[in-house]
Scaffold this active site. Structure first.
Site, PDB file in Angstrom:
ATOM      1  N   SER A 137      -6.551  -1.438  -5.569  1.00  0.00           N
ATOM      2  CA  SER A 137      -6.845  -0.673  -4.348  1.00  0.00           C
ATOM      3  C   SER A 137      -8.315  -0.891  -4.021  1.00  0.00           C
ATOM      4  O   SER A 137      -9.114  -1.198  -4.920  1.00  0.00           O
ATOM      5  CB  SER A 137      -6.604   0.817  -4.615  1.00  0.00           C
ATOM      6  N   TYR A 150      -8.391   8.670  -9.574  1.00  0.00           N
ATOM      7  CA  TYR A 150      -7.765   7.478  -8.964  1.00  0.00           C
ATOM      8  C   TYR A 150      -8.780   6.335  -8.923  1.00  0.00           C
ATOM      9  O   TYR A 150      -8.464   5.203  -9.274  1.00  0.00           O
ATOM     10  CB  TYR A 150      -7.242   7.815  -7.568  1.00  0.00           C
TER      11      TYR A 150
END
Ligand SMILES: NC(=O)c1ccc[n+]([C@@H]2O[C@H](COP(=O)([O-])OP(=O)(O)OC[C@H]3O[C@@H](n4cnc5c(N)ncnc54)[C@H](OP(=O)(O)O)[C@@H]3O)[C@@H](O)[C@H]2O)c1
Length: 256
Positions: A137, A150
């Site tokens: 990501s 995250y």
């Protein structure tokens, strides 16, 4: 040997779109996730071979590798299973959420990669080459407030991708990383925000984000490159997003 790719996290979003795209280009696919009903529906549509597997469970991952080896081997692996749980600050987030994010985004990725490497090596022996692609990501490249666990997990997956590329040097196995920015998938933000549909809709308001199909097309395109070419880090964002902090809301128009 026919090209055969294992895709984790194939029951929704980017993973399902990736299986569809590979299948459309004639690849054999192995679709992996925990929800069997969704995998079966995808299999009916694409001909994918289905393996129900929780990537955080080592025994299930061993069975996955044995199944893939017994049913035709593999020349590709897409480590896509992952997700975010919570958007709380470092100060106020929970260790349980952090552990869950590490388990699926980092340890699950390592576990599946390690279990499938012998199968991919065999695939490379027979087909000439093999590929491993990790879906990380832009949250693995840039930190943001509330990104906490995250960010840490995807930075970790980014690091593992780099380590693996170094460790596999000299073998005909390329290691790719695809780092998407804002992608509108059905479940990702909903899961992150614990089912709050109104809050989950907000990031996608008044902006054209990437769709799962956009990500799948670029991802599969990287697999389709000649085997000596490695797009080792692909950062993919919608044009309206120029960084994790900058999303243009409203129409895009040339300046006068
Ligand atoms: N959407 C975005 O904006 C975005 C942006 C950048 C990166 N990403 C990354 O892209 C990947 C796919 O995201 P997405 O948007 O397509 O999200 P998604 O629709 O929530 O898909 C996540 C997939 O992972 C599977 N999964 C989750 N935990 C698993 C486990 N323990 N074992 C096996 N499978 C598991 C889920 O299936 P089951 O529940 O059936 O197991 C699901 O198929 C993730 O790694 C995510 O972090 C997403």
């Amino acid at each position: 040997m026919q090209k055969r790719v294992v895709v984790t996290g194939a029951s929704s979003g980017i993973g399902a779109a990736t299986v569809r795209r590979f299948a459309a280009l004639g690849w054999q696919t192995v679709a992996v996730a925990r929800r069997e009903d969704r995998l079966r529906a995808l299999a009916d549509e694409t001909g994918a071979h289905v393996v129900v597997c929780d990537v955080t469970d080592e025994e299930q991952v061993s069975r996955l590798a044995a199944d893939v080896a017994a049913t035709g081997g593999a020349t590709g692996l897409v480590n896509n299973a992952g997700g975010a749980f919570g958007a709380d600050s470092v100060e106020h987030s929970s260790n349980d959420d952090w552990r869950a994010m590490f388990e699926v985004n980092v340890i699950g990725l390592r576990s599946v990669t390690a279990a499938l490497l012998p199968v991919l090596r065999e695939g490379a022996r027979r087909a000439g080459s093999a590929s491993i692609l990790n879906v990380t990501s832009t949250a693995g490249l840039d930190a943001y407030p509330g990104g906490g666990g995250y960010n840490a997990a995807k930075f970790g997956a980014h690091a593992v991708s780099n380590v693996l590329r170094l460790e596999l040097a000299g073998e005909p196995i390329r290691v790719l990383e695809l780092a998407p920015g804002l992608v509108h998938t059905e479940e990702f933000t909903l899961n992150r925000l614990r089912g709050d549909a109104e809050a989950a809709a907000k990031p996608y308001l008044d902006v054209e984000p990437l769709r799962a199909e956009d990500v799948a097309e670029v991802l599969v395109g990287a697999f389709e490159q000649p085997p000596h070419v490695n797009q080792d880090l692909i950062v993919l964002r919608p044009v309206a997003q120029s960084s994790v902090f900058h999303v243009h809301r409203g129409p895009l128009a040339p300046r006068t």
